[in-house]
Design a protein around this motif. Structure first.
Motif, PDB file in Angstrom:
ATOM      1  N   LEU A  10      -3.426   8.732   9.580  1.00 23.94           N
ATOM      2  CA  LEU A  10      -2.130   8.065   9.606  1.00 23.94           C
ATOM      3  C   LEU A  10      -1.154   8.922   8.819  1.00 23.94           C
ATOM      4  O   LEU A  10      -1.182   8.952   7.589  1.00 23.94           O
ATOM      5  CB  LEU A  10      -2.244   6.664   8.991  1.00 23.94           C
ATOM      6  N   GLY A  11      -0.336   9.659   9.533  1.00 22.54           N
ATOM      7  CA  GLY A  11       0.599  10.571   8.886  1.00 22.54           C
ATOM      8  C   GLY A  11       1.949   9.931   8.664  1.00 22.54           C
ATOM      9  O   GLY A  11       2.337   8.998   9.372  1.00 22.54           O
ATOM     10  N   GLY A  12       2.660  10.427   7.657  1.00 24.97           N
ATOM     11  CA  GLY A  12       4.002   9.931   7.415  1.00 24.97           C
ATOM     12  C   GLY A  12       4.500  10.320   6.047  1.00 24.97           C
ATOM     13  O   GLY A  12       3.770  10.889   5.236  1.00 24.97           O
ATOM     14  N   SER A  13       5.752   9.994   5.800  1.00 29.72           N
ATOM     15  CA  SER A  13       6.332  10.320   4.494  1.00 29.72           C
ATOM     16  C   SER A  13       5.948   9.278   3.440  1.00 29.72           C
ATOM     17  O   SER A  13       5.970   9.569   2.256  1.00 29.72           O
ATOM     18  CB  SER A  13       7.851  10.449   4.601  1.00 29.72           C
ATOM     19  N   PHE A  14       5.610   8.042   3.882  1.00 28.23           N
ATOM     20  CA  PHE A  14       5.248   6.974   2.937  1.00 28.23           C
ATOM     21  C   PHE A  14       6.292   6.913   1.809  1.00 28.23           C
ATOM     22  O   PHE A  14       5.965   7.012   0.632  1.00 28.23           O
ATOM     23  CB  PHE A  14       3.835   7.189   2.380  1.00 28.23           C
ATOM     24  N   ASP A  15       7.545   6.749   2.216  1.00 26.98           N
ATOM     25  CA  ASP A  15       8.668   6.843   1.288  1.00 26.98           C
ATOM     26  C   ASP A  15       9.497   5.563   1.285  1.00 26.98           C
ATOM     27  O   ASP A  15      10.605   5.557   1.820  1.00 26.98           O
ATOM     28  CB  ASP A  15       9.532   8.045   1.686  1.00 26.98           C
ATOM     29  N   PRO A  16       8.980   4.484   0.702  1.00 23.47           N
ATOM     30  CA  PRO A  16       7.738   4.353  -0.061  1.00 23.47           C
ATOM     31  C   PRO A  16       6.605   3.794   0.800  1.00 23.47           C
ATOM     32  O   PRO A  16       6.836   3.246   1.875  1.00 23.47           O
ATOM     33  CB  PRO A  16       8.120   3.317  -1.127  1.00 23.47           C
ATOM     34  N   PRO A  17       5.358   3.899   0.307  1.00 29.97           N
ATOM     35  CA  PRO A  17       4.248   3.193   0.957  1.00 29.97           C
ATOM     36  C   PRO A  17       4.414   1.689   0.740  1.00 29.97           C
ATOM     37  O   PRO A  17       4.987   1.266  -0.264  1.00 29.97           O
ATOM     38  CB  PRO A  17       3.011   3.724   0.232  1.00 29.97           C
ATOM     39  N   HIS A  18       3.938   0.897   1.706  1.00 32.01           N
ATOM     40  CA  HIS A  18       4.102  -0.555   1.579  1.00 32.01           C
ATOM     41  C   HIS A  18       2.967  -1.279   2.301  1.00 32.01           C
ATOM     42  O   HIS A  18       2.093  -0.641   2.919  1.00 32.01           O
ATOM     43  CB  HIS A  18       5.472  -0.994   2.111  1.00 32.01           C
ATOM     44  N   ALA A  19       2.985  -2.593   2.204  1.00 30.02           N
ATOM     45  CA  ALA A  19       1.912  -3.415   2.763  1.00 30.02           C
ATOM     46  C   ALA A  19       1.750  -3.232   4.266  1.00 30.02           C
ATOM     47  O   ALA A  19       0.653  -3.397   4.799  1.00 30.02           O
ATOM     48  CB  ALA A  19       2.164  -4.892   2.438  1.00 30.02           C
ATOM     49  N   GLY A  20       2.826  -2.874   4.960  1.00 32.24           N
ATOM     50  CA  GLY A  20       2.730  -2.621   6.397  1.00 32.24           C
ATOM     51  C   GLY A  20       1.827  -1.432   6.708  1.00 32.24           C
ATOM     52  O   GLY A  20       1.038  -1.469   7.658  1.00 32.24           O
ATOM     53  N   LEU A  65      -1.431   1.289  -4.196  1.00 35.62           N
ATOM     54  CA  LEU A  65      -1.390   0.234  -3.181  1.00 35.62           C
ATOM     55  C   LEU A  65      -2.724   0.057  -2.456  1.00 35.62           C
ATOM     56  O   LEU A  65      -3.138  -1.068  -2.167  1.00 35.62           O
ATOM     57  CB  LEU A  65      -0.289   0.566  -2.160  1.00 35.62           C
ATOM     58  N   VAL A  66      -3.411   1.160  -2.171  1.00 31.95           N
ATOM     59  CA  VAL A  66      -4.622   1.106  -1.336  1.00 31.95           C
ATOM     60  C   VAL A  66      -5.745   0.400  -2.089  1.00 31.95           C
ATOM     61  O   VAL A  66      -6.080   0.763  -3.215  1.00 31.95           O
ATOM     62  CB  VAL A  66      -5.047   2.522  -0.891  1.00 31.95           C
ATOM     63  N   ASP A  67      -6.332  -0.586  -1.412  1.00 37.65           N
ATOM     64  CA  ASP A  67      -7.384  -1.393  -2.035  1.00 37.65           C
ATOM     65  C   ASP A  67      -8.607  -1.527  -1.127  1.00 37.65           C
ATOM     66  O   ASP A  67      -9.329  -2.500  -1.201  1.00 37.65           O
ATOM     67  CB  ASP A  67      -6.835  -2.784  -2.375  1.00 37.65           C
ATOM     68  N   HIS A  68      -8.802  -0.547  -0.243  1.00 39.66           N
ATOM     69  CA  HIS A  68      -9.904  -0.616   0.730  1.00 39.66           C
ATOM     70  C   HIS A  68     -10.767   0.634   0.591  1.00 39.66           C
ATOM     71  O   HIS A  68     -10.235   1.741   0.581  1.00 39.66           O
ATOM     72  CB  HIS A  68      -9.324  -0.719   2.141  1.00 39.66           C
ATOM     73  N   PRO A  69     -12.086   0.486   0.492  1.00 42.97           N
ATOM     74  CA  PRO A  69     -12.941   1.654   0.255  1.00 42.97           C
ATOM     75  C   PRO A  69     -12.956   2.675   1.399  1.00 42.97           C
ATOM     76  O   PRO A  69     -13.302   3.832   1.173  1.00 42.97           O
ATOM     77  CB  PRO A  69     -14.334   1.045   0.054  1.00 42.97           C
ATOM     78  N   ALA A  70     -12.569   2.259   2.607  1.00 44.79           N
ATOM     79  CA  ALA A  70     -12.586   3.186   3.742  1.00 44.79           C
ATOM     80  C   ALA A  70     -11.233   3.847   3.984  1.00 44.79           C
ATOM     81  O   ALA A  70     -11.086   4.620   4.925  1.00 44.79           O
ATOM     82  CB  ALA A  70     -13.035   2.456   5.004  1.00 44.79           C
ATOM     83  N   ILE A  71     -10.252   3.556   3.123  1.00 46.30           N
ATOM     84  CA  ILE A  71      -8.922   4.150   3.274  1.00 46.30           C
ATOM     85  C   ILE A  71      -8.680   5.104   2.106  1.00 46.30           C
ATOM     86  O   ILE A  71      -8.812   4.721   0.944  1.00 46.30           O
ATOM     87  CB  ILE A  71      -7.820   3.065   3.316  1.00 46.30           C
ATOM     88  N   ALA A  72      -8.348   6.354   2.431  1.00 45.24           N
ATOM     89  CA  ALA A  72      -8.108   7.376   1.406  1.00 45.24           C
ATOM     90  C   ALA A  72      -6.692   7.916   1.534  1.00 45.24           C
ATOM     91  O   ALA A  72      -6.157   8.033   2.636  1.00 45.24           O
ATOM     92  CB  ALA A  72      -9.115   8.515   1.552  1.00 45.24           C
ATOM     93  N   VAL A  73      -6.096   8.253   0.405  1.00 42.22           N
ATOM     94  CA  VAL A  73      -4.754   8.833   0.362  1.00 42.22           C
ATOM     95  C   VAL A  73      -4.903  10.321   0.086  1.00 42.22           C
ATOM     96  O   VAL A  73      -5.599  10.718  -0.849  1.00 42.22           O
ATOM     97  CB  VAL A  73      -3.914   8.159  -0.745  1.00 42.22           C
ATOM     98  N   THR A  74      -4.246  11.162   0.897  1.00 40.91           N
ATOM     99  CA  THR A  74      -4.414  12.605   0.736  1.00 40.91           C
ATOM    100  C   THR A  74      -3.095  13.352   0.931  1.00 40.91           C
ATOM    101  O   THR A  74      -2.229  12.912   1.698  1.00 40.91           O
ATOM    102  CB  THR A  74      -5.480  13.148   1.722  1.00 40.91           C
ATOM    103  N   ASP A  75      -2.981  14.479   0.247  1.00 35.98           N
ATOM    104  CA  ASP A  75      -1.835  15.378   0.417  1.00 35.98           C
ATOM    105  C   ASP A  75      -2.281  16.649   1.146  1.00 35.98           C
ATOM    106  O   ASP A  75      -1.803  17.739   0.882  1.00 35.98           O
ATOM    107  CB  ASP A  75      -1.208  15.720  -0.938  1.00 35.98           C
ATOM    108  N   VAL A  76      -3.196  16.472   2.092  1.00 36.57           N
ATOM    109  CA  VAL A  76      -3.827  17.617   2.755  1.00 36.57           C
ATOM    110  C   VAL A  76      -2.806  18.532   3.433  1.00 36.57           C
ATOM    111  O   VAL A  76      -2.984  19.746   3.450  1.00 36.57           O
ATOM    112  CB  VAL A  76      -4.931  17.151   3.737  1.00 36.57           C
ATOM    113  N   GLU A  77      -1.711  17.971   3.951  1.00 30.98           N
ATOM    114  CA  GLU A  77      -0.720  18.840   4.595  1.00 30.98           C
ATOM    115  C   GLU A  77      -0.064  19.782   3.592  1.00 30.98           C
ATOM    116  O   GLU A  77       0.165  20.955   3.898  1.00 30.98           O
ATOM    117  CB  GLU A  77       0.340  18.003   5.316  1.00 30.98           C
TER     118      GLU A  77
END
Length: 198
Positions: A10-20, A65-77
């Protein structure tokens, strides 16, 4: 990473990240038969004139924000030095042979997907999962990309096959949506730098 792992991107700027964003990631895990979802917090969006908030701030807010073990936040780009999705996918596939990546997007992105750099290459590289957002279902399903790849569309009833599908393949699913947008949050002055959890 083990071969055969099904990872949604899931790519994006996340500016800001939110519940959606979190809601979409959770739905994608269930709907598309994925093992993981990675948020690819981009250094910047080539289709937007104004730059986003600093990457470190957006990464910290996303991780808080992330509270799920299968969801990771990355700055890979940022670490790969890629600017466009097609480049990022090529680099990830080279670095993680055998991992089955699926690109995730909201219906609003499908509407203008044909404006993305090398968008046909993206469709040829990975399956694409589209999650409907309020008000854009018809426009997305009749978009340039949807028409060009109509032959590769999986029915929503078979959406769990997407994570294992050979590209080109895409699936459009309607999900109950959290009607939030980063643009609206910024316009209301609601984007504040994150306070670390502790």
């Amino acid at each position: 990473m083990r071969a055969g792992l099904r990872v949604g991107l899931l790519g994006g700027s996340f500016d800001p990240p939110h519940a959606g964003h979190l809601h979409i990631a959770r739905e994608a895990l269930k709907r598309f038969g994925l093992d993981r979802v990675w948020w690819l917090v981009s250094p910047g969006n080539p289709l937007k004139r104004a730059g986003p908030a600093p990457l470190a701030d957006r990464m910290a807010a996303a991780r808080a924000l992330v509270d799920h073990p299968a969801i990771a936040v990355t700055d890979v780009e940022a670490r790969l030095g890629t600017r466009y999705t097609a480049e990022t996918l090529a680099a990830l596939q080279a670095a993680c042979p055998g991992v089955r990546f699926t690109w995730l997007m909201g219906a609003d992105n499908l509407v203008q997907f044909h404006r993305w750099e090398r968008w046909r290459e993206i469709m040829a590289r990975v399956p694409v999962g589209v999650l409907a957002r309020p008000g854009l279902r018809l426009a997305a399903q009749t978009s340039v990309a949807a028409r060009a790849f109509a032959h590769a569309r999986l029915p929503a009833a078979e959406s769990r096959r997407l994570g294992k599908a050979a590209p080109p393949a895409w699936c459009f699913v309607n999900v109950p949506m959290v009607d939030l947008s980063s643009t609206e949050i910024r316009a209301r002055g609601g984007w504040r730098r994150p306070v670390p959890r502790g």
